[in-house]
Structures are given as C-alpha cells and as structure tokens.
Design an enzyme around this catalytic site. Structure first.
Site, PDB file in Angstrom:
ATOM      1  N   SER A 120       0.818  -1.216   0.000  1.00 34.61           N
ATOM      2  CA  SER A 120       0.000   0.000   0.000  1.00 34.61           C
ATOM      3  C   SER A 120       0.848   1.260   0.000  1.00 34.61           C
ATOM      4  O   SER A 120       0.336   2.363   0.146  1.00 34.61           O
ATOM      5  CB  SER A 120      -0.895   0.018   1.239  1.00 34.61           C
ATOM      6  OG  SER A 120      -0.123   0.025   2.422  1.00 34.61           O
ATOM      7  N   CYS A 121       2.157   1.112  -0.180  1.00 34.69           N
ATOM      8  CA  CYS A 121       3.086   2.250  -0.281  1.00 34.69           C
ATOM      9  C   CYS A 121       3.163   3.052   1.014  1.00 34.69           C
ATOM     10  O   CYS A 121       3.460   4.235   0.987  1.00 34.69           O
ATOM     11  CB  CYS A 121       2.689   3.195  -1.424  1.00 34.69           C
ATOM     12  SG  CYS A 121       2.650   2.404  -3.036  1.00 34.69           S
ATOM     13  N   GLY A 122       2.918   2.432   2.150  1.00 32.05           N
ATOM     14  CA  GLY A 122       2.897   3.188   3.389  1.00 32.05           C
ATOM     15  C   GLY A 122       4.259   3.609   3.897  1.00 32.05           C
ATOM     16  O   GLY A 122       4.380   4.603   4.606  1.00 32.05           O
ATOM     17  N   HIS A 194       3.297   0.760  -6.187  1.00 23.49           N
ATOM     18  CA  HIS A 194       4.716   0.864  -6.541  1.00 23.49           C
ATOM     19  C   HIS A 194       5.225  -0.422  -7.164  1.00 23.49           C
ATOM     20  O   HIS A 194       6.109  -0.399  -8.026  1.00 23.49           O
ATOM     21  CB  HIS A 194       5.561   1.275  -5.328  1.00 23.49           C
ATOM     22  CG  HIS A 194       5.591   0.293  -4.206  1.00 23.49           C
ATOM     23  ND1 HIS A 194       5.047   0.554  -2.981  1.00 23.49           N
ATOM     24  CD2 HIS A 194       6.114  -0.945  -4.114  1.00 23.49           C
ATOM     25  CE1 HIS A 194       5.236  -0.472  -2.183  1.00 23.49           C
ATOM     26  NE2 HIS A 194       5.871  -1.406  -2.853  1.00 23.49           N
ATOM     27  N   GLU A 226       6.106   8.606  -4.535  1.00 25.26           N
ATOM     28  CA  GLU A 226       7.003   7.530  -4.923  1.00 25.26           C
ATOM     29  C   GLU A 226       6.778   7.082  -6.363  1.00 25.26           C
ATOM     30  O   GLU A 226       7.717   6.661  -7.043  1.00 25.26           O
ATOM     31  CB  GLU A 226       6.879   6.334  -3.962  1.00 25.26           C
ATOM     32  CG  GLU A 226       5.534   5.682  -3.903  1.00 25.26           C
ATOM     33  CD  GLU A 226       4.660   6.260  -2.812  1.00 25.26           C
ATOM     34  OE1 GLU A 226       4.974   7.364  -2.308  1.00 25.26           O
ATOM     35  OE2 GLU A 226       3.648   5.620  -2.471  1.00 25.26           O
TER      36      GLU A 226
END
Length: 284
Positions: A120-122, A194, A226
């Site tokens: 989840s690109c956290g 990502h 990102e």
C-alpha cells in the site's frame, strides 16, 4: 506455478437477504529480494527488501525496484536473476536473487526502504527530491514533446481491456505505458501501486527500452510521490492518473518538468504541472 488470484467462498449480503457464493480475490504474498555482488572470489549476498506483491513478473519487479531505487544504473549491471529455493519456505518462488556483474558495486546507500515495504506504499519513498536527481541518468527536460488532450481520454478504457486479473478480482492496481499514437505498449498489475510500476519499468529495463521519454505513463489510481519518483528515474515526461495527485507528487513533477495530469475520467482531467505539453483544442 505462480497465480495472481485465488477462489474463495464468501457470504453475500443485500437487501434481499444473504447467500453463499464463490468469489475471486487478488493474491498477496511477500517477496524477498536479495542482491549478490562483488569480485569473482569475494561474492556478497545481501537482503535488500521484502515487499508484499502479487505473484508474477517477479524478475521485472526485482530489476525495476533496484533501478528505480538507484541501486543499479542499467540492465548491463545485472548478470542474472533467479528464484531461490528456501527449505523452510512454503513457496520457493517467494525469494529472488539478483546477481550483479563482477566488479559492479551497488549503490545501497541510495535505497531508503531496505527492509520491509508494504504493497500500500505506506513506508516507501525517497528522503528528498535532491536524492533522485543525483542517481537518475534520465532527468533532461524535453518541452518539445506534445500530445493532444483527447489522446488521454481513451487511455482508461484501453487499460481496462488489458487488466485480466482486475476483471476477476477488482483488487489490483495497474501501470501502463502508451506510445505517442495512443497505443498501449506495456501493462503490469499488482496489489501494490509501486510494485506495478516497478514491474513495468523493470520490463522496459530488461528489454533495453530506457529512457521512456517518448512514452506516456497511466496510473490506475492516485499519483503519489514515490510513483512520480520512479517515473522520473525512467525518464518519463508525461504522467496521467485516474485519481488525484498528492502535494509532494506535484512538487516533484514540477521540479523535474514532468507533465502531471490527474482525475482522468471521461473527457476531462486536471493538469498540475508543465501544461505546455498538452495541446488543448480551442472552441470558437
């Protein structure tokens, strides 16, 4: 064999009651990326990252991750990529090792997500915009590149016809590359935004197709920092997103002269940076 989805049974509830039915969900499994490098008689193996991803295109994911993080400079740095068998692992395809050519020293200091990354690109992303300019070889700005606005209108519908796993699960993000004629050239899907883009850029890297300065990137969701960072690493000049961009994504796109469009839905979208690349029709 790796599978991108699996069938489960669920209880479906509506105004008319409830019933049991089968459904499909997107697979999410960890992938450990290892890097082997050094001289012929002094090879070092180092764990670089563990990322949660949708199984499939793992070689491209690993190559794209290493490139967009600035750890390797080009495809020639890579000697080979292979899955590793781990005796205690349930699935031997969840560990991958990238071996670099002898004498190639990876730029591990450039990576800011060395241990664990979520789909989840956290927790991923660079520490600063300046770090990207330092490692990217494709940061020249070309304002001569121009496309008509109506070329973008058709992109989401074209992408939807190529999202095979999304059709059955509804649970995957996608990144796609289009040429300047509006033809789709690459599509990759994953549970993580990502990861999908790393797979896409990794595929282009392994096919010696970089830089992607004559391609348009379409993101199926929002445009985060990102994702713009990865696009900048690959030399992409135009990004269109179905969702909204973040403030930092806009700042980064502006810094690198990237045209960033968001809310691409139907016959409308917003342009946030470098609007001169989009030819807008005039109505008299």
């Amino acid at each position: 064999m790796q599978t991108a989805n699996k069938q489960i049974f669920v209880t479906s509830i509506s105004d008319h009651g409830s019933h049991e039915k089968s459904d499909w969900v997107a697979m999410e499994e960890p992938l450990e990326i290892r890097l082997e490098y050094g001289s012929f008689d002094n090879r070092v193996v180092q764990n670089v990252a563990v990322t949660m991803r949708t199984p499939g295109n793992d070689f491209e994911l690993a190559a794209g991750f290493l490139f967009t993080e600035g750890i390797v400079k080009n495809a020639a740095d890579i000697k080979n990529i292979e899955h590793c068998f781990i005796a205690c692992a349930e699935n031997k395809t969840n560990v991958i090792q990238v071996s670099l050519q002898e004498g190639i020293i990876p730029y591990l200091a450039n990576a800011s997500r060395n241990f664990y990354t979520t789909s989840s690109c956290g927790v991923c992303g660079k520490g600063s915009i300046a770090a990207i300019r330092t490692v990217s070889a494709f940061t020249s700005i070309d304002m001569e590149l121009k496309i008509p606005a109506d070329l973008l209108y058709q992109f989401p519908d074209i992408l939807s016809t190529h999202q095979e796993v999304f059709k059955s699960t509804g649970g995957l993000h996608a990144s796609a590359l289009f040429n300047l004629h509006g033809e789709i050239t690459f599509v990759r899907e994953d549970v993580g935004r990502h990861n999908a883009l790393d797979k896409l850029i990794g595929a282009a890297l392994l096919e010696q197709s970089l830089p992607l300065n004559q391609s348009i990137l379409l993101l199926s969701g929002r445009a985060s920092f990102e994702l713009v960072q990865k696009a900048a690493m690959a030399g992409i000049q135009i990004i269109a997103a179905v969702g909204a961009p973040s403030s930092l994504a806009i700042e980064l796109a502006d810094e690198f002269g990237i045209t960033l469009a968001g809310f691409l839905r139907g016959n409308r979208f917003n342009i946030y940076t470098a609007p001169q690349r989009i030819l807008i029709p005039t109505h008299e």
